[in-house]
Each structure stands twice: as C-alpha cells, then as structure tokens.
Design a protein around this motif. Sequence first.
Motif, PDB file in Angstrom:
ATOM      1  N   LYS A  47       0.501  -1.100  -0.191  1.00 30.15           N
ATOM      2  CA  LYS A  47       0.000  -0.189  -0.183  1.00 30.15           C
ATOM      3  C   LYS A  47       1.179   1.351  -0.101  1.00 30.15           C
ATOM      4  CE  LYS A  47      -4.484  -2.151   2.217  1.00 30.15           C
ATOM      5  NZ  LYS A  47      -4.879  -2.196   3.384  1.00 30.15           N
ATOM      6  N   LEU A  48       2.066   1.115  -0.518  1.00 32.32           N
ATOM      7  CA  LEU A  48       2.928   1.846  -0.375  1.00 32.32           C
ATOM      8  C   LEU A  48       3.284   2.252  -1.975  1.00 32.32           C
ATOM      9  CD1 LEU A  48       4.426   5.092   1.066  1.00 32.32           C
ATOM     10  CD2 LEU A  48       6.404   3.118   1.608  1.00 32.32           C
ATOM     11  N   LYS A  49       3.323   2.972  -2.607  1.00 33.96           N
ATOM     12  CA  LYS A  49       3.754   3.331  -4.145  1.00 33.96           C
ATOM     13  C   LYS A  49       5.291   4.596  -3.654  1.00 33.96           C
ATOM     14  CE  LYS A  49       1.865   0.199  -5.273  1.00 33.96           C
ATOM     15  NZ  LYS A  49       2.555  -0.866  -5.407  1.00 33.96           N
ATOM     16  N   LEU A  50       6.121   4.106  -4.319  1.00 36.22           N
ATOM     17  CA  LEU A  50       7.596   5.337  -4.326  1.00 36.22           C
ATOM     18  C   LEU A  50       7.605   5.749  -5.176  1.00 36.22           C
ATOM     19  CD1 LEU A  50       9.760   3.617  -1.471  1.00 36.22           C
ATOM     20  CD2 LEU A  50       8.312   5.743  -1.151  1.00 36.22           C
ATOM     21  N   LEU A  51       6.981   7.508  -5.185  1.00 37.49           N
ATOM     22  CA  LEU A  51       7.212   7.414  -7.115  1.00 37.49           C
ATOM     23  C   LEU A  51       8.186   8.274  -7.556  1.00 37.49           C
ATOM     24  CD1 LEU A  51       3.706  10.441  -6.438  1.00 37.49           C
ATOM     25  CD2 LEU A  51       3.796   8.029  -7.314  1.00 37.49           C
ATOM     26  N   HIS A  52       8.963   8.380  -6.188  1.00 35.93           N
ATOM     27  CA  HIS A  52      10.056   8.905  -6.901  1.00 35.93           C
ATOM     28  C   HIS A  52      11.122   8.176  -6.292  1.00 35.93           C
ATOM     29  CE1 HIS A  52       8.067  13.410  -7.078  1.00 35.93           C
ATOM     30  NE2 HIS A  52       7.971  12.460  -7.640  1.00 35.93           N
ATOM     31  N   GLY A  53      11.277   6.787  -5.995  1.00 34.68           N
ATOM     32  CA  GLY A  53      12.213   5.922  -5.818  1.00 34.68           C
ATOM     33  C   GLY A  53      12.805   6.144  -4.154  1.00 34.68           C
ATOM     34  N   SER A  54      13.817   5.914  -4.282  1.00 33.99           N
ATOM     35  CA  SER A  54      14.565   5.465  -3.208  1.00 33.99           C
ATOM     36  C   SER A  54      15.959   5.585  -2.894  1.00 33.99           C
ATOM     37  CB  SER A  54      14.030   4.095  -2.078  1.00 33.99           C
ATOM     38  OG  SER A  54      14.938   4.347  -0.930  1.00 33.99           O
ATOM     39  N   LEU A  55      16.544   6.541  -2.051  1.00 37.36           N
ATOM     40  CA  LEU A  55      17.488   6.746  -1.874  1.00 37.36           C
ATOM     41  C   LEU A  55      18.932   5.449  -1.875  1.00 37.36           C
ATOM     42  CD1 LEU A  55      18.166   9.265   0.592  1.00 37.36           C
ATOM     43  CD2 LEU A  55      18.708   9.964  -1.437  1.00 37.36           C
ATOM     44  N   PHE A  56      18.130   4.970  -1.331  1.00 36.76           N
ATOM     45  CA  PHE A  56      18.922   3.111  -0.900  1.00 36.76           C
ATOM     46  C   PHE A  56      18.878   1.907  -1.854  1.00 36.76           C
ATOM     47  CE2 PHE A  56      19.758   5.279   2.993  1.00 36.76           C
ATOM     48  CZ  PHE A  56      19.085   5.939   2.615  1.00 36.76           C
ATOM     49  N   ASP A  57      17.814   2.913  -3.470  1.00 40.09           N
ATOM     50  CA  ASP A  57      17.984   1.635  -4.776  1.00 40.09           C
ATOM     51  C   ASP A  57      19.549   2.250  -5.540  1.00 40.09           C
ATOM     52  OD1 ASP A  57      14.176   1.170  -5.222  1.00 40.09           O
ATOM     53  OD2 ASP A  57      15.707   0.530  -3.648  1.00 40.09           O
ATOM     54  N   VAL A  58      20.010   1.600  -6.440  1.00 39.24           N
ATOM     55  CA  VAL A  58      21.146   2.116  -6.741  1.00 39.24           C
ATOM     56  C   VAL A  58      20.328   1.765  -8.622  1.00 39.24           C
ATOM     57  CG1 VAL A  58      22.717   2.840  -5.705  1.00 39.24           C
ATOM     58  CG2 VAL A  58      23.180   0.930  -6.337  1.00 39.24           C
ATOM     59  N   LYS A  59      21.228   1.970  -9.438  1.00 35.31           N
ATOM     60  CA  LYS A  59      21.198   1.449 -10.558  1.00 35.31           C
ATOM     61  C   LYS A  59      22.380   1.549 -11.535  1.00 35.31           C
ATOM     62  CE  LYS A  59      17.524   4.845 -12.500  1.00 35.31           C
ATOM     63  NZ  LYS A  59      16.192   4.928 -12.948  1.00 35.31           N
ATOM     64  N   CYS A  60      22.565   1.567 -13.155  1.00 33.98           N
ATOM     65  CA  CYS A  60      23.164   0.686 -13.503  1.00 33.98           C
ATOM     66  C   CYS A  60      22.815   1.934 -14.336  1.00 33.98           C
ATOM     67  CB  CYS A  60      23.761  -0.538 -14.749  1.00 33.98           C
ATOM     68  SG  CYS A  60      25.384  -0.204 -15.893  1.00 33.98           S
ATOM     69  N   SER A  61      23.944   2.791 -14.511  1.00 35.72           N
ATOM     70  CA  SER A  61      23.566   4.019 -15.501  1.00 35.72           C
ATOM     71  C   SER A  61      23.819   4.211 -16.827  1.00 35.72           C
ATOM     72  CB  SER A  61      24.830   5.578 -15.173  1.00 35.72           C
ATOM     73  OG  SER A  61      25.752   5.428 -15.353  1.00 35.72           O
ATOM     74  N   GLU A  62      24.550   2.786 -16.925  1.00 37.25           N
ATOM     75  CA  GLU A  62      24.556   2.378 -18.675  1.00 37.25           C
ATOM     76  C   GLU A  62      23.356   2.082 -19.280  1.00 37.25           C
ATOM     77  OE1 GLU A  62      28.449   3.905 -19.652  1.00 37.25           O
ATOM     78  OE2 GLU A  62      27.233   2.469 -21.342  1.00 37.25           O
ATOM     79  N   PHE A  63      23.022   3.045 -20.184  1.00 36.00           N
ATOM     80  CA  PHE A  63      20.807   2.790 -21.137  1.00 36.00           C
ATOM     81  C   PHE A  63      20.990   1.087 -21.275  1.00 36.00           C
ATOM     82  CE2 PHE A  63      17.034   3.551 -22.615  1.00 36.00           C
ATOM     83  CZ  PHE A  63      16.673   2.799 -23.547  1.00 36.00           C
ATOM     84  N   PHE A  64      21.730  -0.320 -21.857  1.00 37.30           N
ATOM     85  CA  PHE A  64      21.587  -1.232 -21.988  1.00 37.30           C
ATOM     86  C   PHE A  64      22.026  -1.995 -20.992  1.00 37.30           C
ATOM     87  CE2 PHE A  64      25.444  -2.726 -21.122  1.00 37.30           C
ATOM     88  CZ  PHE A  64      26.907  -1.793 -21.034  1.00 37.30           C
ATOM     89  N   CYS A  65      22.563  -1.543 -20.109  1.00 37.23           N
ATOM     90  CA  CYS A  65      22.642  -2.777 -18.535  1.00 37.23           C
ATOM     91  C   CYS A  65      21.374  -2.670 -17.749  1.00 37.23           C
ATOM     92  CB  CYS A  65      24.189  -1.986 -17.638  1.00 37.23           C
ATOM     93  SG  CYS A  65      23.760  -3.333 -16.602  1.00 37.23           S
ATOM     94  N   LYS A  66      20.235  -3.315 -17.067  1.00 34.57           N
ATOM     95  CA  LYS A  66      19.961  -3.411 -15.933  1.00 34.57           C
ATOM     96  C   LYS A  66      20.045  -3.160 -15.193  1.00 34.57           C
ATOM     97  CE  LYS A  66      16.383  -2.280 -19.961  1.00 34.57           C
ATOM     98  NZ  LYS A  66      17.287  -0.813 -19.687  1.00 34.57           N
ATOM     99  N   HIS A  67      21.051  -3.113 -14.544  1.00 39.29           N
ATOM    100  CA  HIS A  67      21.165  -3.714 -13.687  1.00 39.29           C
ATOM    101  C   HIS A  67      20.916  -2.719 -12.331  1.00 39.29           C
ATOM    102  CE1 HIS A  67      23.396  -5.548  -9.789  1.00 39.29           C
ATOM    103  NE2 HIS A  67      23.790  -3.897  -9.630  1.00 39.29           N
ATOM    104  N   THR A  68      20.350  -3.455 -11.425  1.00 42.47           N
ATOM    105  CA  THR A  68      19.212  -2.473 -10.508  1.00 42.47           C
ATOM    106  C   THR A  68      20.013  -2.923  -9.075  1.00 42.47           C
ATOM    107  OG1 THR A  68      17.132  -3.497 -10.309  1.00 42.47           O
ATOM    108  CG2 THR A  68      17.727  -1.996 -11.479  1.00 42.47           C
ATOM    109  N   GLU A  69      19.563  -2.827  -8.041  1.00 42.05           N
ATOM    110  CA  GLU A  69      19.849  -3.269  -6.339  1.00 42.05           C
ATOM    111  C   GLU A  69      19.067  -2.729  -5.256  1.00 42.05           C
ATOM    112  OE1 GLU A  69      23.949  -2.653  -4.916  1.00 42.05           O
ATOM    113  OE2 GLU A  69      24.841  -3.596  -7.327  1.00 42.05           O
ATOM    114  N   SER A  70      17.967  -3.306  -4.816  1.00 42.28           N
ATOM    115  CA  SER A  70      17.319  -2.556  -4.070  1.00 42.28           C
ATOM    116  C   SER A  70      18.273  -2.782  -2.252  1.00 42.28           C
ATOM    117  CB  SER A  70      16.211  -2.918  -3.486  1.00 42.28           C
ATOM    118  OG  SER A  70      15.311  -3.024  -4.783  1.00 42.28           O
ATOM    119  N   ASN A  71      17.413  -1.869  -1.742  1.00 37.48           N
ATOM    120  CA  ASN A  71      17.476  -1.928   0.180  1.00 37.48           C
ATOM    121  C   ASN A  71      19.013  -1.695  -0.114  1.00 37.48           C
ATOM    122  OD1 ASN A  71      14.786  -1.963   0.051  1.00 37.48           O
ATOM    123  ND2 ASN A  71      14.773  -3.974  -0.223  1.00 37.48           N
TER     124      ASN A  71
END
Length: 301
Positions: free
Chosen positions: A126-150
């Motif tokens: 019941k919580l939608k984080l519209l703008h993401g989280s400071l504690f998620d990171v992701k790859c800045s390369e467009f083709f790479c879909k790597h993301t890390e949560s928490n």
Amino acid sequence: MASTAARSVVPQKDLESFQAHLNSSTRILALLGAGLSASSGLPTFRGAGGLWRTHDAVELATPEAFGRDPGLVWQFYSYRRHMALQAKPNPAHYALAELARKKEGFMTLSQNVDGLSPRANHPPEKLKLLHGSLFDVKCSEFFCKHTESNNYTDPIVPALAIPTDESDPTTISALQARELDISDENVALPELAIRDLPRCPKCKRGLLRPGVVWFGEMLPTQVLDDIDKWMADSKKIDLIMVIGTSAKVYPAAGYVDSARAKGAKVAVVNMDRADMPASGLYKGDWFFEGDAAQIVPEILK
Ligand code: BV8
C-alpha cells in the motif's frame, strides 16, 4: 497528578468533521511530500532545505548534472543517504502505516525517497514510491538493467565517506571524530576521481547511480501502472490527504486533481497555508496548518 491531555493542535470542529468523513471512507489516498519528514530532521526540497552548498537541489536531481559531475551528484546523494539513515520515522509515518493496515482501500503515494515510511513498517503493498529511493541504486548505462534495492551501505564506497575533523585533539577515537557538515559551502568537499565512484558489478562499465527519479525522467512504469489500476476502479475515491508537499512536482501532484475528479474530498496538512498552489484546485475541504508529525497522528487517531 492530573494527566495533562495532549494539547490538541487541530480546531475541534475541523477534527470532528474530518474524522467523521475518514471513518465513513473506504477508498482513501495519501500523497506525501518532504514536509512529512521535516520533523525527522530531513530538510525539505524547496525553501531553506532546497539548497545544498551553493546548489539548488532541483538542479542536482537531473541526469544532466550526473553526466556533468557524477562525483558532486554522488556526494549530494551520499550525504542524503547518511542523513536519512541517522533520521528516524516520526509519529506521522507510524500513524499512516497504522491506517494503511486498518483500511483495506487505502493507498499511499509518496514522493519521498528517504526510506522513512518503509522503516515505519508501512505495508509495502500500500506504499508507492513515486520517485524511487535513496537506498536503491542502478546502472547508469542505458543497455544495462542492473538495479539493487535496499542498499543501505553507508558510505556506498569509501571515497564517499563524510570527512571528519581530525584536527580536533579532544576526540578519543576516529569513531568519535566530528563529521564535517558538507552541506555547508564553507566546508571543503573532498576531490573525487571517477574511478573511486561506485561501478556497476554487472556490466563493469557503467557507473552506478542513485535509484531515484530525476527531473525529466519517467516515474517507474510498474508504480504508474499499479496506481492507474487502483484509480481505474469504478468506485469513487472518498478522500485524498495531501501531507507535507508543495504539490508543485508532476505527475505526482496531478493525483490530487484525479482523486477530486473521482469524488474525493481533500484534506491538506501543511506547515504553511501560503505554500500550496494558489489555484483553487488544492483548496482543501480541510486545511490543517502545522507540523505533520503532530497533526497527522491526531487527525488519524
Ligand atoms: C516527468 C527524486 C516526463 C530526486 C524528485 C507536468 C507533467 C509532467 C511533468 C512535468 C509537468 N510540469 C513540469 C514537469 C517536469 C517536472 C516537474 O514537475 N517540475 C516541477 C519543478 C515543475 N517533472 C518531472 O520531471 C517528472 N518526470 O514528468 O517525466 C517524462 C515523460 C516521458 C518520458 C520521459 C520523461 C519527475 C519528477 C520527479 C523528480 N524527483 N525526487 C531527489 O529527491 O533527489 S522530486 C522532489 O520534489 C522530491 O521527491 C520531493 O518530494 C518532491 C516534491 O517536493 P515536496 O515533497 O513537495 O517538497 P517541497 O520542499 O517542495 O515542499 C515541502 C512542503 O512541506 C512545503 O509545502 C512546506 O510548506 C511543507 N512543510 C515543511 N515542513 C513541514 C511541512 N508540512 C507539514 N509539516 C512540516 N513540518
């Protein structure tokens, strides 16, 4: 000793009419903004809190800023991660989480990236984080879909450690050395080399970036779809609470109009009546003026 009933911060008449409506409501939205976390010690996005050193936070929260100076942008976000980890959810975060557990048709849309609603055990579904989280990171390369949560590692890489004041002889150990306030433009910011910034462990090429939505970027499609599904329900929406937000950032702010178009009454909680958009659209049916950390637990009890 007579118990001192907590001084009500809300006019009784407004409190009663709001609570009567809340109790008879089944579908309720809450749109949260930085003002909700102000009493947890986190600066808001605009106003005094909107400046970080000499930079306007809005300017640092863009892909262009990251492309131009990834080190500076990482120092901005690493500082905010560090501050958010030192902060604690306040009674308003807990009161909203409690209501979300009690009310089947409740949905929270948070613009905040500080992680305080999840840490207040707000039900994740019941919580939608519209703008993401400071504690998620992701790859800045467009083709790479790597993301890390928490990812709560602080600092996320050694080079982003908050510098300390080693010159102070009174500190007993490095652990107690005073952290410098790098949000102060008079405090020197350590020079960073690109090679010291977090690198994507998957493609090994791209820099990791904060998993937040920057200005000019789409909100997470899954989040948008979930909200659209919730809003598409034919049943009317009974209430939207607009808490601690200047309601200036879109498409987040647009949910107030959408909810009102589906019959919702609007309850605004804001420190500053003047800060809401002048347009009548945000004229709340209730306007509770003051600190969200005090008002929200009171109106939701
Ligand atoms: C997009 C993450 C398109 C990063 C943030 C119309 C439609 C669509 C887009 C736009 C549009 N018009 C303009 C746009 C572009 C832009 C936008 O809205 N610009 C604004 C400045 C006009 N929107 C976007 O770029 C969005 N993306 O639309 O993409 C697209 C489409 C297709 C393909 C590609 C792209 C993305 C927006 C997301 C930006 N990221 N955060 C980070 O945090 O670093 S937004 C940022 O602002 C924070 O998340 C923050 O939460 C948010 C909103 O600010 P508030 O939370 O309201 O905070 P603020 O300081 O403003 O206000 C605090 C309030 O609290 C005040 O009213 C104050 O009085 C009150 N207060 C203070 N203390 C207390 C209190 N109240 C109660 N108690 C207290 N103690």
